[in-house]
Design an enzyme around this catalytic site. Structure first.
Site, PDB file in Angstrom:
ATOM      1  N   ARG A 243       0.876  -1.138  -0.009  1.00  0.00           N
ATOM      2  CA  ARG A 243       0.053  -0.108   0.152  1.00  0.00           C
ATOM      3  C   ARG A 243       0.964   1.105  -0.056  1.00  0.00           C
ATOM      4  NH1 ARG A 243      -3.779  -2.669  -1.147  1.00  0.00           N
ATOM      5  NH2 ARG A 243      -5.841  -2.716  -0.614  1.00  0.00           N
ATOM      6  N   GLU A 272      -3.081   7.261  -6.490  1.00  0.00           N
ATOM      7  CA  GLU A 272      -3.029   6.465  -7.750  1.00  0.00           C
ATOM      8  C   GLU A 272      -4.061   6.812  -8.908  1.00  0.00           C
ATOM      9  OE1 GLU A 272      -3.751   2.756  -5.758  1.00  0.00           O
ATOM     10  OE2 GLU A 272      -1.855   2.587  -4.855  1.00  0.00           O
ATOM     11  N   HIS A 291      -0.525  -0.434  -9.422  1.00  0.00           N
ATOM     12  CA  HIS A 291      -1.252  -1.048  -8.423  1.00  0.00           C
ATOM     13  C   HIS A 291      -1.920  -2.348  -8.989  1.00  0.00           C
ATOM     14  CE1 HIS A 291      -3.622  -0.922  -4.340  1.00  0.00           C
ATOM     15  NE2 HIS A 291      -3.330  -2.075  -4.855  1.00  0.00           N
TER      16      HIS A 291
END
Length: 346
Positions: A243, A272, A291
């Site tokens: 994360r 993100e 991600h």
């Protein structure tokens, strides 16, 4: 019997196929771009809410907070598609008697493989070599001389499902020495999972590569700050597929810019996706991905199956397979019986 809602989509279509086998449940989609009031018209009668764990993919009003829960009075379960639950206020969930669950382990292989790929790619300068070769490079190939993973010391922060998988790959496949730190796992269990148990400071001092596999919590937020990077070995590589906010992006950029660290592989970011002019995105020894470590066709299918099956189990009175806030169970059982008229967790 139960009203199961989901935000936009499950990770794969097989979830809806599984849910359809139990036709007594109502399954309702919530559109992320719909007016907030319309979404809460549905959530006001929902018993379960399924969403993704990536915070920037969940509109702020639809992240589970105390305010959200106040507008969904019959909600019993909140579930995420992966392992991270930072879109949930767990304290608020527990206070409200709402059970939070995840799909830990469903994408472990995919994330471990992605972390491994980043380790090797950074050490061997694979991405940089690809870029300059396509641009017409005509220099010496020794410019891209790297190092082997074999024989190196790999440090794993958080040795749960993903960390364990990575430890076994590095140890068994590459002969690496694997160190791990995890305050929730006993030293004997860490060793059983394929690593040597060390303190966080020892891991920083001795690891040639550090890979992060811990959830984002109040304890891990900012865990890798300027001081932590300064204590890492000169030339070490930093990998984060867990994360954003676990590492301080500016501090990492500084450690790379001054030459103290040898490179980084980052799949997660504070925002993100990151902007193209992000400082870390401008560095040739940083590999950046958006991600996607847990996003393979295999892992998405697994996560969807885990999510749908766990929800059906819960609403058939079985224990949740992957509860995140187990302290809520006594209050959850009371609310379950009150709202649905039958006992929970046989």
């Amino acid at each position: 019997m139960a009203c199961i809602t989901y935000l936009n989509s499950f990770s794969a279509p097989n979830a809806l196929e599984i849910l359809a086998r139990c036709s007594e449940h109502e399954v309702v989609r919530i559109a992320g771009d719909a007016p907030t009031g319309q979404s809460f018209d549905i959530l006001a009668r929902a018993h379960a809410y399924q969403c993704v764990g990536a915070r920037d993919e969940v509109p702020l009003p639809l992240r589970v907070s105390a305010e959200f829960l106040a507008r969904a009075p019959d909600l019993l379960v909140v579930s995420v598609s992966g392992s991270g639950v930072d879109v949930f206020d767990l304290e608020a969930c527990t206070e409200a008697g709402v059970l939070a669950v995840n799909q830990a382990g469903a994408n472990a292989q995919s994330v471990a493989e992605h972390a491994l790929a980043m380790m090797i790619s950074v050490q061997r300068a694979i991405v940089r070599a690809d870029r300059v070769l396509r641009a017409g490079w005509q220099g010496s190939r020794l410019e891209f001389m790297g190092t082997d993973l074999a024989g190196k010391t790999v440090g794993i922060v958080g040795i749960g499902n993903i960390g364990t998988r990575l430890a076994r790959i590095c140890c068994g496949g590459f002969g690496s020495t694997v160190l791990a730190t995890d305050p929730f796992v006993k030293a004997s269990e860490i060793e059983r999972r394929g690593a040597q148990s060390v303190t966080f400071d020892e891991l920083l001092q001795h690891a040639d590569i550090i890979s992060v596999h811990t959830p984002l919590t109040s304890d891990t937020r900012g865990l890798f700050d300027a001081d932590a990077f300064a204590r890492m070995k000169a030339g070490a590589v930093f990998i984060n597929t867990a994360r954003g906010f676990i590492h301080d992006e500016d501090a990492l950029a500084n450690a790379l810019a001054c030459g103290h660290l040898g490179g980084a592989g980052l799949d997660v970011w504070d925002v993100e996706p990151p902007q193209p002019n992000h400082r870390l995105m401008q560095m040739g020894n940083v590999i950046a991905t958006p991600h996607v470590a847990g996003c393979t066709s295999d892992s998405l299918h697994n996560m969807a199956e885990h999510a749908a099956t766990q929800l059906l189990d819960i609403f058939s009175g079985k224990p949740a397979a992957r509860p995140v806030n187990p302290d809520v169970l006594p209050k959850f059982k009371e609310r379950y019986a009150q709202i649905l008229g039958e006992p929970a967790l046989k």
